[in-house]
Enzyme design. Structure first.
Site, PDB file in Angstrom:
ATOM      1  CG  HIS A 346      -2.126  -0.814   1.085  1.00 54.63           C
ATOM      2  ND1 HIS A 346      -3.304  -0.347   0.554  1.00 54.63           N
ATOM      3  CD2 HIS A 346      -2.341  -2.107   1.400  1.00 54.63           C
ATOM      4  CE1 HIS A 346      -4.195  -1.322   0.558  1.00 54.63           C
ATOM      5  NE2 HIS A 346      -3.642  -2.406   1.063  1.00 54.63           N
ATOM      6  CE  LYS A 534      -7.006  13.943  -0.184  1.00 57.26           C
ATOM      7  NZ  LYS A 534      -6.944  12.695  -0.911  1.00 57.26           N
ATOM      8  NE  ARG A 535      -5.326  10.203  10.019  1.00 52.09           N
ATOM      9  CZ  ARG A 535      -5.001   9.213  10.841  1.00 52.09           C
ATOM     10  NH1 ARG A 535      -5.699   8.084  10.830  1.00 52.09           N
ATOM     11  NH2 ARG A 535      -4.008   9.338  11.689  1.00 52.09           N
ATOM     12  CE  LYS A 540      -3.477  10.786   2.825  1.00 57.75           C
ATOM     13  NZ  LYS A 540      -4.194  10.138   1.692  1.00 57.75           N
ATOM     14  CB  THR A 642     -10.264   4.953  -2.099  1.00 56.33           C
ATOM     15  OG1 THR A 642     -10.002   5.287  -0.732  1.00 56.33           O
ATOM     16  CG2 THR A 642      -9.521   3.691  -2.484  1.00 56.33           C
ATOM     17  CE  LYS A 646     -14.089   6.471  -0.053  1.00 57.73           C
ATOM     18  NZ  LYS A 646     -13.451   6.862   1.234  1.00 57.73           N
TER      19      LYS A 646
HETATM   20  C1  LIG Z   1     -12.149   7.037   1.556  1.00 52.03           C
HETATM   21  C2  LIG Z   1     -11.736   7.433   2.904  1.00 52.03           C
HETATM   22  C3  LIG Z   1     -10.393   7.712   3.162  1.00 52.03           C
HETATM   23  C4  LIG Z   1      -9.309   7.665   2.095  1.00 52.03           C
HETATM   24  O1  LIG Z   1      -9.238   8.934   1.485  1.00 52.03           O
HETATM   25  P1  LIG Z   1      -8.004   9.315   0.532  1.00 52.03           P
HETATM   26  O2  LIG Z   1      -8.427  10.633  -0.036  1.00 52.03           O
HETATM   27  O3  LIG Z   1      -7.929   8.267  -0.521  1.00 52.03           O
HETATM   28  O4  LIG Z   1      -6.813   9.406   1.383  1.00 52.03           O
HETATM   29  C5  LIG Z   1     -10.034   8.082   4.439  1.00 52.03           C
HETATM   30  N1  LIG Z   1     -10.953   8.183   5.424  1.00 52.03           N
HETATM   31  C6  LIG Z   1     -12.258   7.951   5.205  1.00 52.03           C
HETATM   32  C7  LIG Z   1     -13.226   8.090   6.321  1.00 52.03           C
HETATM   33  C8  LIG Z   1     -12.693   7.557   3.947  1.00 52.03           C
HETATM   34  O5  LIG Z   1     -13.995   7.301   3.742  1.00 52.03           O
END
Ligand SMILES: *Cc1c(COP(=O)(O)O)cnc(C)c1O
Length: 801
Positions: A346, A534-535, A540, A642, A646
């Site tokens: 990952h 995101k985190r 990022k 991911t 979404k």
């Molecule tokens: C999808 C998701 C992530 C991953 O987000 P990235 O933008 O791909 O880092 C992290 N936390 C939650 C709650 C998510 O639903």
């Protein structure tokens, strides 16, 4: 579950009163949630048993997805939807004066994960069940999931999360299926009839108690299982200090580690990993042996996927079971192991590659250590034969080197397939990060681009968009998400484009209402909703986003007659508690927010919203309301992402770098439907290898950067100035490791182009949104799971209804 709403209402009322000993009007929303959840779980228990029976009767190959994280979120509505009775229940509740939303809000998110990796595992479970694959999850039942985030005076404060406080409706405890996991002690080696045998003695045992959750497939009667292990004291030979033993045992499943990249060098973490792996493998083999007599048939009937290196002790643990409990030879055991296990990588961030100190490992897991050592010796021997004399290559590739055990190397050595999570990421693995392993065994490597379940992220999160899609292109996309491509037929249909606009507008108003209800603050629904959720991580680059906002503020400040398209910058992000840099960025976001709020003219055009405690259920509210999706990681650093998928599926346009799955998104939608900027991964990797980047050059030559940096170091933020020294240092003294200043200019220009496009021609903007939705079917995790099934697991899709 219920054939009509009257039947449901009757059953619900009766059960509600019986469970809580109150009359209907005395029951709370929490009571109602508990009752409804319990009814759903009980109603599917027959199907759950049936699914397992069927798997057994048909002798189907089983897949087990081992993961240290499962970020499930809420399950009530998802389960009702997959069971096909959401409408009946919703209508029935309405008759009783109950909004299903209010009950839904009573469910605590199961937040047993940090971010993307854990959420991927949850999406995979949904797809496995919905495609009727015999695939199950195994993980840890942490008493406290990821911490709850509060913001106090602009600072992040962490509270322990309490998802189990009212009892968890979806789990079934199965104490009779508990098994024992040994730690510490020593290994006795004996020679019996010319063969060495090994006995782990004086071990401290921990009981692993399964808590099973049903994983409901959509419309196919399949109910798979997520098994979460709880650590409990065992009655088996309790050693000396009983209280200490009890405390140490319970600690194993007390907390999820709130960090998703750095390797926490903690003994407790190693304990968690072995606990998960040993309990899972013991159970998998026991289950297998109830049906098959010959252990050598294991790879034909079982495949085990290792989600990142955290469960990679599965390699020596499976070897141990085969060698010590089934008396196979090393060669036989290794042959079985490396056809039964596969490993998903990952990340390529070096700080995230797990390593354990050899001495600690040896003391905690003495038998496992012996096996790892032998794996290492045999592996080095094999390499020596293949690359005679190439000591340095062998040293780099060894499983044990410099008193450290390298978990990724162990995982590759013991796996059938090794996969990256997006095409670019897999290429980087093969040709850079793991090049030598790729040269050693190229056939092990493959790509599996991540996906998201469209059932949660489209059907559940965005019912109004789903309704429009169903009206225009029919229901096919629900079962076959690639059918979303039919939406292309409507790219010049102004009625459909207008509907897309209206739906987005309504979703933006809903988010605004939610925000108002929870904070008393307003969001202007006519503004662009520009979302980065995101985190919080340096790579990022939330900081790049902040610098752009800062720049806009300074422009508006300087030029009083300037007007720009109103924009709301929405952030959601948790920072790991020990990650000081990330916490400073959160503070900076809030300090800038306050400055903007203090200026009545500027706040009409730009504003910042930080949504506290980002988690799955919050993501489901924000994503359908997003106009812009910020995917701005330093190229080559984000394995896939991911969140990008979404947001795309909900018609947000991406501004992003050519990183992770953004590359594949861009390829599908075409350059006119995505806003790309910044360095490419080749350019970043060249800088990383050869140097040549001097961040201060950009400071000196770009007045926009200089102005922002100077404000950070002046009294712009009053007494808070010194708060941001760490950020200034990272960019200037430490040469800006993630190229924020390098990409700034390109980012600002691209943001300007985006804002102009939004302003200029609404229909054209909607057309871009339409293309994104139409192309998003590829990113359904159904596609990903079919691909794992074909290319790694050797499963065929059974039609089972
Ligand atoms: C999808 C998701 C992530 C991953 O987000 P990235 O933008 O791909 O880092 C992290 N936390 C939650 C709650 C998510 O639903």
């Amino acid at each position: 579950m219920f054939s009509n709403k009257d039947e449901f209402k009757l059953a619900f009322l009766e059960r509600l009163e019986r469970m809580h000993g109150k009359s209907f009007d005395q029951t709370s929303k929490q009571d109602q949630f508990q009752t409804l959840g319990t009814m759903v779980r009980e109603s599917i228990s027959g199907q759950w048993i049936q699914t397992n029976e069927q798997y057994r009767m048909n002798q189907e190959k089983q897949v087990y997805y081992l993961s240290i994280e499962f970020l499930l979120g809420r399950l009530l509505k998802q389960n009702l939807m997959n069971l096909g009775c959401l409408d009946i229940v919703e209508d029935g509740l309405k008759d009783l004066g109950i909004h299903i939303e209010d009950i839904d809000d009573m469910e605590d998110d199961a937040g047993l994960g940090n971010g993307g990796l854990g959420r991927l595992a949850a999406c995979f479970l949904d797809s496995l069940a919905s495609l009727a694959y015999p695939g199950h999850g195994m993980g840890i039942r942490y008493r406290h999931g990821l911490f709850e985030q509060r913001i106090v005076d602009g600072f992040q404060v962490e509270l322990p999360e309490q998802w189990l406080k009212t009892g968890y409706v979806w789990e079934v405890r199965k104490s009779d299926l508990a098994c024992n996991v040994p730690f510490w002690g020593t290994v006795e080696v004996k020679l019996e009839m010319g063969k060495e045998t090994y006995r782990h003695v004086d071990a401290e045992y921990v009981s692993a108690v399964p808590h099973d959750m049903p994983v409901v497939g959509a419309g196919n009667e399949t109910i798979n299982t997520l098994r979460l292990w709880n650590a409990e004291p065992t009655t088996l030979r309790i050693p000396g200090n009983v209280l200490k033993y009890k405390r140490e045992t319970e600690q194993i499943t007390e907390f999820l580690y709130p960090d998703d990249t750095h390797d926490e060098g903690k003994i407790l973490r190693l304990k968690q990993q072995y606990f998960l792996v040993s309990a899972s493998l013991q159970t998998i083999i026991k289950q297998f042996l109830t049906q098959h007599k010959d252990i050598k048939l294991l790879p034909r009937y079982v495949h085990i996927q290792i989600n990142d290196t955290h469960p990679s002790l599965a390699v020596p643990e499976l070897m141990r079971l085969l060698l010590d409990e089934h008396s196979l030879s090393w060669e036989e055991a290794y042959q079985i192991t490396q056809t039964t296990l596969s490993y998903t990588n990952h990340t390529t961030l070096s700080e995230a590659l797990e390593k354990w100190p050899e001495d600690l490992f040896q003391r905690l897991l003495p038998r496992i250590y012996m096996i790892v050592k032998e794996c290492n010796e045999r592996f080095c021997q094999e390499l020596w034969e293949k690359y005679p004399g190439d000591w340095s290559r062998i040293e780099r590739m060894a499983i044990i080197a410099h008193n450290q055990i390298k978990m990724a190397h162990l995982a590759i050595y013991g796996s059938y397939r090794v996969n990256g999570v997006a095409r670019l990421h897999t290429e980087i693995l093969k040709h850079r990060e793991m090049r030598e392993f790729y040269e050693w065994r190229p056939e092990k490597f493959c790509n599996q681009t991540n996906g998201i379940t469209h059932r949660r992220w489209l059907l559940k999160a965005n019912p109004s968009l789903t309704k429009l899609l169903t009206e225009k292109i029919g229901k096919d996309f629900i079962k076959e998400p690639s059918a979303l491509e039919k939406l292309h037929h409507f790219r010049n249909d102004s009625g459909v484009l207008q509907s897309l606009y209206d739906i987005k507008k309504n979703n933006k108003i809903s988010l605004s209402n939610f925000y108002f209800k929870t904070t008393g603050q307003l969001i202007n629904p006519d503004s662009i909703y520009d979302v980065q959720i995101k985190r919080l991580h340096a790579y990022k680059r939330q900081l790049l986003n902040v610098f752009h906002i800062f720049y806009l503020y300074q422009q508006l400040e300087e030029n009083k007659s300037l007007t720009i398209t109103p924009r709301t910058f929405i952030f959601g992000a948790k920072a790991s508690p020990g990650y000081y840099f990330a916490k400073k960025v959160i503070k900076l976001i809030h300090s800038l927010q306050r400055k903007i709020q203090a200026n009545p003219r500027i706040r009409e055009m730009i504003s910042i919203v930080f949504m506290e405690n980002y988690r799955v259920s919050l993501a489901e509210r924000i994503i359908p309301a997003a106009d812009v999706s910020e995917q701005i990681s330093t190229a080559s650093k984000e394995a896939s992402g991911t969140g990008n998928m979404k947001l795309m599926m909900n018609g947000a346009l991406t501004i992003g770098t050519l990183d992770g799955a953004n590359v594949e998104i861009a390829e599908r939608v075409g350059p006119e439907n995505i806003y790309l900027f910044g360095l490419t991964s080749e350019e970043v990797m060249r800088y990383d290898q050869e140097g040549g980047y001097v961040s201060t050059d950009y400071y000196h030559h770009d007045s926009r950067i200089k102005n922002v940096m100077e404000a950070l170091q002046s009294d712009f933020f009053g007494h808070e100035r010194e708060q941001f020294d760490m950020i200034v240092d990272a960019l200037m003294s430490h040469n800006d490791q993630y190229f924020v200043l390098r990409d700034f200019s390109s980012y600002v220009d691209t943001q300007k182009r985006l804002a102009d496009d939004f302003q200029k021609d609404s229909l054209q903007w909607q057309q871009k949104c339409l293309v994104n939705i139409a192309e998003s079917g590829y990113f359904s995790s159904d596609r990903t799971i079919d691909s794992y099934a074909n290319e790694i697991w050797g499963l065929t899709r059974e039609v089972r209804v």
